[in-house]
Design a protein around this motif. Structure first.
Motif, PDB file in Angstrom:
ATOM      1  N   ASP A   6       0.832  -1.208   0.000  1.00 58.35           N
ATOM      2  CA  ASP A   6       0.000   0.000   0.000  1.00 58.35           C
ATOM      3  C   ASP A   6       0.866   1.257   0.000  1.00 58.35           C
ATOM      4  O   ASP A   6       0.573   2.235  -0.715  1.00 58.35           O
ATOM      5  CB  ASP A   6      -0.909   0.009   1.225  1.00 58.35           C
ATOM      6  CG  ASP A   6      -2.072  -0.959   1.077  1.00 58.35           C
ATOM      7  OD1 ASP A   6      -2.310  -1.426  -0.052  1.00 58.35           O
ATOM      8  OD2 ASP A   6      -2.735  -1.257   2.087  1.00 58.35           O
ATOM      9  N   TYR A   7       1.917   1.243   0.797  1.00 58.24           N
ATOM     10  CA  TYR A   7       2.829   2.392   0.855  1.00 58.24           C
ATOM     11  C   TYR A   7       3.444   2.662  -0.516  1.00 58.24           C
ATOM     12  O   TYR A   7       3.464   3.811  -0.984  1.00 58.24           O
ATOM     13  CB  TYR A   7       3.928   2.133   1.886  1.00 58.24           C
ATOM     14  CG  TYR A   7       5.080   3.086   1.787  1.00 58.24           C
ATOM     15  CD1 TYR A   7       4.966   4.394   2.266  1.00 58.24           C
ATOM     16  CD2 TYR A   7       6.292   2.691   1.210  1.00 58.24           C
ATOM     17  CE1 TYR A   7       6.019   5.279   2.174  1.00 58.24           C
ATOM     18  CE2 TYR A   7       7.355   3.574   1.120  1.00 58.24           C
ATOM     19  CZ  TYR A   7       7.213   4.860   1.598  1.00 58.24           C
ATOM     20  OH  TYR A   7       8.255   5.738   1.495  1.00 58.24           O
ATOM     21  N   PHE A  59      -0.034   7.015  -6.983  1.00 54.47           N
ATOM     22  CA  PHE A  59      -1.091   7.999  -6.702  1.00 54.47           C
ATOM     23  C   PHE A  59      -0.450   9.193  -5.979  1.00 54.47           C
ATOM     24  O   PHE A  59      -0.474   9.277  -4.754  1.00 54.47           O
ATOM     25  CB  PHE A  59      -2.190   7.377  -5.839  1.00 54.47           C
ATOM     26  CG  PHE A  59      -2.907   6.235  -6.511  1.00 54.47           C
ATOM     27  CD1 PHE A  59      -3.922   6.463  -7.425  1.00 54.47           C
ATOM     28  CD2 PHE A  59      -2.554   4.928  -6.216  1.00 54.47           C
ATOM     29  CE1 PHE A  59      -4.578   5.405  -8.041  1.00 54.47           C
ATOM     30  CE2 PHE A  59      -3.198   3.862  -6.830  1.00 54.47           C
ATOM     31  CZ  PHE A  59      -4.211   4.100  -7.746  1.00 54.47           C
ATOM     32  N   LYS A  60       0.125  10.081  -6.749  1.00 59.76           N
ATOM     33  CA  LYS A  60       0.870  11.198  -6.172  1.00 59.76           C
ATOM     34  C   LYS A  60      -0.006  12.097  -5.309  1.00 59.76           C
ATOM     35  O   LYS A  60       0.470  12.708  -4.352  1.00 59.76           O
ATOM     36  CB  LYS A  60       1.500  12.025  -7.303  1.00 59.76           C
ATOM     37  CG  LYS A  60       2.491  11.257  -8.166  1.00 59.76           C
ATOM     38  CD  LYS A  60       3.720  10.851  -7.374  1.00 59.76           C
ATOM     39  CE  LYS A  60       4.759  10.186  -8.275  1.00 59.76           C
ATOM     40  NZ  LYS A  60       5.974   9.816  -7.539  1.00 59.76           N
ATOM     41  N   GLY A  63       0.066   7.128   1.964  1.00 56.92           N
ATOM     42  CA  GLY A  63       1.309   6.365   1.979  1.00 56.92           C
ATOM     43  C   GLY A  63       2.098   6.619   3.249  1.00 56.92           C
ATOM     44  O   GLY A  63       2.669   5.697   3.835  1.00 56.92           O
ATOM     45  N   ILE A  64       2.113   7.876   3.700  1.00 57.63           N
ATOM     46  CA  ILE A  64       2.802   8.211   4.949  1.00 57.63           C
ATOM     47  C   ILE A  64       2.116   7.537   6.137  1.00 57.63           C
ATOM     48  O   ILE A  64       2.773   7.025   7.052  1.00 57.63           O
ATOM     49  CB  ILE A  64       2.842   9.739   5.134  1.00 57.63           C
ATOM     50  CG1 ILE A  64       3.688  10.372   4.018  1.00 57.63           C
ATOM     51  CG2 ILE A  64       3.405  10.107   6.498  1.00 57.63           C
ATOM     52  CD1 ILE A  64       3.673  11.876   4.012  1.00 57.63           C
TER      53      ILE A  64
END
Length: 270
Positions: free
Chosen positions: A123-124, A131-132, A138-139
């Motif tokens: 996922d990260y 997916f910017k 992500g964090i």
């Protein structure tokens, strides 16, 4: 007399070095499939300047629950005895008996942790690279991944200390990490320091890297667990006296951790 005392001190130091090195060597042997793959991965990174490929990560993830987790649980069982003051036990017998007795618990827990770690890591990677506009997620995944890795210290300590169902082991490992974060973080920082020293002097890997980390991890767990027990005992005394005034923090700890921990059977009693 001074010479005799000096010789006795040197003998004890040598004996402890042999214990640490012996238990660490057993861990290395039992974890060898994972460690060999890790070495291959690091060599690949060093030679190509590229990340470790999926072809190495995949077998590591598959093998970890069946090798690394049981070996680490056995190592924690050895260091538990040292923390509890039992230092004269045979390392070989204790390690492999613990390896056998805790294999199912540590293996099942290892499957859960490995799957969770893989999912969070994937996922990260997806959120950060594909997916910017969703990098915040992500964090979050990275923070959760770090937290899960921290809870492993408590998981192995609980496996070494209690006869308990795997579900309860995982639940209490996570709860103890939440309730005693500084103890867990101190263990992590110690592991980082030991890891840094080991990278500088790689010949130390067979002689104490894992054992010293397990020793510190169980030491911190034992202190944290003892404090939780003390708070629960105070809460019980208040309840027995019929007083409505209770320590809010003690109540929280009692409800979230020790109620479950007391359901497990302390291995020290066996």
């Amino acid at each position: 007399m001074e010479t005799k005392g000096l010789m006795g001190g040197l003998y004890k130091i040598t004996e402890w070095i042999m214990r640490i090195a012996g238990s660490n060597l057993y861990w290395v042997v039992c974890s060898s499939p994972i460690l060999l793959l890790l070495v291959l991965g690091l060599n690949y990174v060093a030679s190509t300047n590229m990340p470790i490929p999926f072809e190495i990560y995949m077998p590591m993830a598959v093998l970890a629950p069946f090798t690394l987790f049981p070996a680490t649980a056995a190592l924690f069982s050895v260091t538990r005895k040292w923390v509890m003051g039992e230092t004269d036990l045979g390392i070989t017998k204790l390690f492999f008996r613990s390896y056998k007795d805790n294999y199912k618990q540590s293996m099942l827990g290892g499957i859960f942790y490995t799957l969770l770690i893989v999912i969070m890591y994937v996922d990260y990677e997806v959120y950060m690279k594909q997916f910017k506009n969703m990098q915040i997620l992500g964090i979050v995944m990275l923070v959760l991944l770090f937290f899960i890795l921290l809870s492993l210290f408590n998981f192995f300590s609980l496996v070494a200390h209690f006869h308990m169902k795997v579900k309860m082991l995982i639940k209490n490992a996570i709860l103890l990490t939440v309730l005693r974060p500084f103890r867990t973080l101190s263990t992590f920082l110690t592991a980082v320091v030991i890891g840094f020293i080991t990278l500088k002097f790689t010949w130390l890997i067979p002689f104490g890297f894992a054992t010293l980390i397990a020793w510190m991890a169980y030491f911190n767990f034992n202190i944290a667990y003892t404090k939780v027990q003390e708070k629960v005992e105070r809460l019980r005394q208040v309840e027995e006296e019929g007083t409505e005034q209770a320590d809010g923090e003690a109540g929280e700890d009692a409800e979230s951790v020790v109620a479950e921990l007391t359901e497990g059977e302390d291995k020290e009693k066996n």
